[in-house]
Structures are given as structure tokens and as C-alpha cells.
Design an enzyme around this catalytic site. Sequence first.
Site, PDB file in Angstrom:
ATOM      1  N   ASP A 132      53.903  19.875 114.758  1.00 12.87           N
ATOM      2  CA  ASP A 132      54.168  19.252 113.454  1.00 12.87           C
ATOM      3  C   ASP A 132      55.655  18.942 113.294  1.00 12.87           C
ATOM      4  O   ASP A 132      56.469  19.235 114.185  1.00 12.87           O
ATOM      5  CB  ASP A 132      53.651  20.185 112.344  1.00 12.87           C
ATOM      6  CG  ASP A 132      52.957  19.426 111.224  1.00 12.87           C
ATOM      7  OD1 ASP A 132      53.311  18.250 110.998  1.00 12.87           O
ATOM      8  OD2 ASP A 132      52.077  20.009 110.565  1.00 12.87           O
TER       9      ASP A 132
ATOM     10  N   ASP B  62      49.019  12.825 106.521  1.00 15.08           N
ATOM     11  CA  ASP B  62      47.754  13.569 106.535  1.00 15.08           C
ATOM     12  C   ASP B  62      46.634  12.811 105.812  1.00 15.08           C
ATOM     13  O   ASP B  62      46.860  12.210 104.763  1.00 15.08           O
ATOM     14  CB  ASP B  62      47.928  14.914 105.818  1.00 15.08           C
ATOM     15  CG  ASP B  62      48.621  15.948 106.699  1.00 15.08           C
ATOM     16  OD1 ASP B  62      49.158  15.571 107.761  1.00 15.08           O
ATOM     17  OD2 ASP B  62      48.628  17.129 106.311  1.00 15.08           O
TER      18      ASP B  62
END
Length: 396
Positions: free
Chosen positions: A161, A216
Amino acid sequence: MEYLLITRSLLFLIITCTATATESIISRRDLLGNGLASTPPMGWNSWNHFNCKIDENIIKQTADSLVSTGLSKLGYKYVNIDDCWAEISRNDKGELVPKKSTFPSGMKALADYVHSKGLKLGIYSDAGYYTCSKKMPGSLGHEEQDAKTFASWGIDYLKYDNCNNDESRPTLRYPVMTRALMKAGRPIFFSLCEWGDMHPALWGYTVGNSWRTTNDISDTWESMVSRADQNEVYADFARPGGWNDPDMLEVGNGGMTKDEYIIHFSIWAISKAPLLIGCDTRNITKDTMEIIANKEVIAVNQDKLGVQAKKVRMEGDWEVWAGPLSNYRVAVLIMNRGSWRTAITAHWDDIGIPPNTSVVARDLWEHKTLKTRFVGNLTATVDSHACKMYILKPVY
Ligand SMILES: *[C@@H]1O[C@H](CO)[C@@H](O)[C@H](O)[C@H]1NC(C)=O
Ligand SMILES: *[C@@H]1O[C@H](CO)[C@@H](O)[C@H](O)[C@H]1NC(C)=O
Ligand SMILES: *[C@@H]1O[C@H](CO)[C@@H](O)[C@H](O)[C@H]1NC(C)=O
């Protein structure tokens, strides 16, 4: 068929030009020569359903359920743990430590369990000082140590991430982990989760096996179609070894209708996206299984040619997506984004089939081969927020 050859060589040219801007094809392969991802990865990830509320029992039960439902046989092999699996502090050697309250047996034992089921274990870290939850450390500055730790546990996949970093470019931070993984002595699928900020499609193949092209996803129609649209822009950059990633599947989480989830799964499949299930597979419904266990749609995703489909025509609320498959076949998705049932036509001109070619059409959701031989076009009537997906096979 000539049109296929032309498409492939054009693609190669584009890729070559992009590559030589920085380094040669050879050295790019050296950077990430892990031999993985010849087709898009398939499996499960904990985030979309569980967020931070994960523990080793959920992971084990999920592994069990992938086997008992038959999903593992269909190719869903990766069991991927997302954020929140580690203690907030490293140990006195500087190593990441699995959270004692939720992963008391440790990751080596969990990997052994998952491997004993014929599956693979994935884990999560971050190219920053803390992960996005801020509940565990990131790997920035600890790349080699963490890659070694992951390899020693038997980890097969790393999602990496981009939160809480030092504000340097991702193109500086991500390759450090690539090199660390290559030195760690175990092939580990490297999934870049950089959210598309710095157009990772342009450099991702040098660094990872997949790269997020979007922020996301959430479990809504709007979120899903917008991820699909953003990801489509980069279609030319996907190929065996490295894939565009519009984020994980929401199918089965309850925020969309069945037809919308069918569109979600169809677009992800035809776009050669990673197929990472994001629902609770331990008590999966029949409707969800009908979608994610559709072998014919999975076969489009896993086709060895590895070419991502494109949106080839948009008119008002309807769209036609198409992409070549092996053996001169073409995958076509006809989709209605509007509120009314409508007839939609896929023209051979748009989808890359020579005009007079006669084709046999296989309907991948009805599981039927249509009796009609189609020449020049194929028209289907499609409900609101629904789609049709076909494989067209030329007959001579
Ligand atoms: C699904 O199964 C798990 C354990 O197998 C259980 O804890 C959970 O409550 C179930 N969820 C639903 C919606 O039934
Ligand atoms: C397609 O078929 C028609 C009728 O059979 C013929 O007149 C035409 O020339 C053909 N077009 C091409 C591009 O082959
Ligand atoms: C589809 O193709 C047929 C000939 O094969 C042609 O007659 C028809 O007009 C076409 N339809 C559309 C909507 O283009």
C-alpha cells in the site's frame, strides 16, 4: 487472422517505446524476474468484507471454504491477509511481529496450514512508515528485512500500500521492495497498491505483477463502474506478467443487485483484472456462487493471450467492450448503464472481426451456444444495469 497480429505488434511497439525511456526490456525483466502472473491472479482478500476485524481463524476457515465450495479448483488460490495483522511495534531485531491477540500461532503456522490445502498465502504491507490503518508499521526503510521475513514464513503474495510515506515518488519507493523480494529467495507475487496516482500502468511492469489503477472500490454501482472506466484507459499496458488492477471484487457483499454484480464480475474478467473475492466465503450464497464460479467467464480472464478488453463503442447509456482471445476468438461484453431495457448492437468493425466473417456466439451467462450464425453484427436486448457476455468464434 491479420487484425490480431496487427494489434499485438502495435501493443508491443507502444510498450517498447515506454520502456526504453527509462531502461531496456532486459533490465526490466531482471528487476522482477519472478515468473509469476502469466495470467491474472485469483483468490480472496480480507479487506472488503472484514476490514481490520481479522484473525487466524477467519483466514483458516476461509481457506477451508475455498476448498469445500470448489472455488479453489476453479483457480482461486491466493488467501490474502490485508491490513491490521501485525503488532504496532517491531521486535528488538526490528522484525514485524504478528499480532498476538489475533494471530497467536504466527504466520509460518498459518502459511503451513494454507499450503496444506493446496492454496497460497498473501500478506500486506505499505511503502510508508505505517500502514493505512496506522495499526501496524509499514516497510519503508525495512524492505530487505521484511521481504526476508515474509519469505521465511512462506508468504506467496505481497500487497504493498501507499499510506503514510515520506512523500517521495512511488517510483523511488516501490522498486526497493521489488529488489528486496527478488533477493528474498522465494517467488512472491508483488501487487502494487499505489491507487493510480502516478500512472503506475506506465512503470508498473518494471516493478510489480499488478498495479492498482484506481482508489479503493466500495460496494456500490457508482464506485464499481467508475473503477472499471478508470482502469480501461490503461488497457494497452496489461499483459502476461503484469496486470492493471481496478481493486478487489465486491460480489457477495450486498450493496449491488445480482445483475450489477454480474456486470462487475464480467468487466473484471474481460479486463484481465485480478479476481480477488472480497466477501465472506464461509457462508456464500447460491447467487454469489453462480457469479464467481462461472467457469466460462473465468476462462476469459485466464485466457493465455492475456490482452485486456477495451470499450469499443459507447452510445448514450450503452457500451460494448471487446478483446481478443486465443484461437482467433473474441470476448464481447454488451452492457446497459441506463434505466431502461434497450437493444444494443456489437458491430464487427468495432470489435475487430473482418466484416463478412460468420461467427458462432456462446452466451457465457446463459451457458448456451446461440443457433444463429452472426455476420457483421450481433444485437441483444439488455435490461437496465445488466449485461450480456459472449465469446465469438469465427467459422469458415
Ligand atoms: C458466516 O459464517 C461465519 C462462521 O462460519 C459466522 O461467524 C458468520 O456469522 C456467518 N455470517 C452470516 C451472515 O451468516
Ligand atoms: C462481403 O460479402 C458481400 C456479399 O457476399 C460482397 O459483395 C462483399 O464484397 C464482401 N465484402 C468483403 C469486404 O469481403
Ligand atoms: C447487421 O448486419 C446485417 C447483415 O448481416 C444488416 O442487414 C443489418 O442492418 C445490421 N444491423 C445493424 C444494426 O447494423
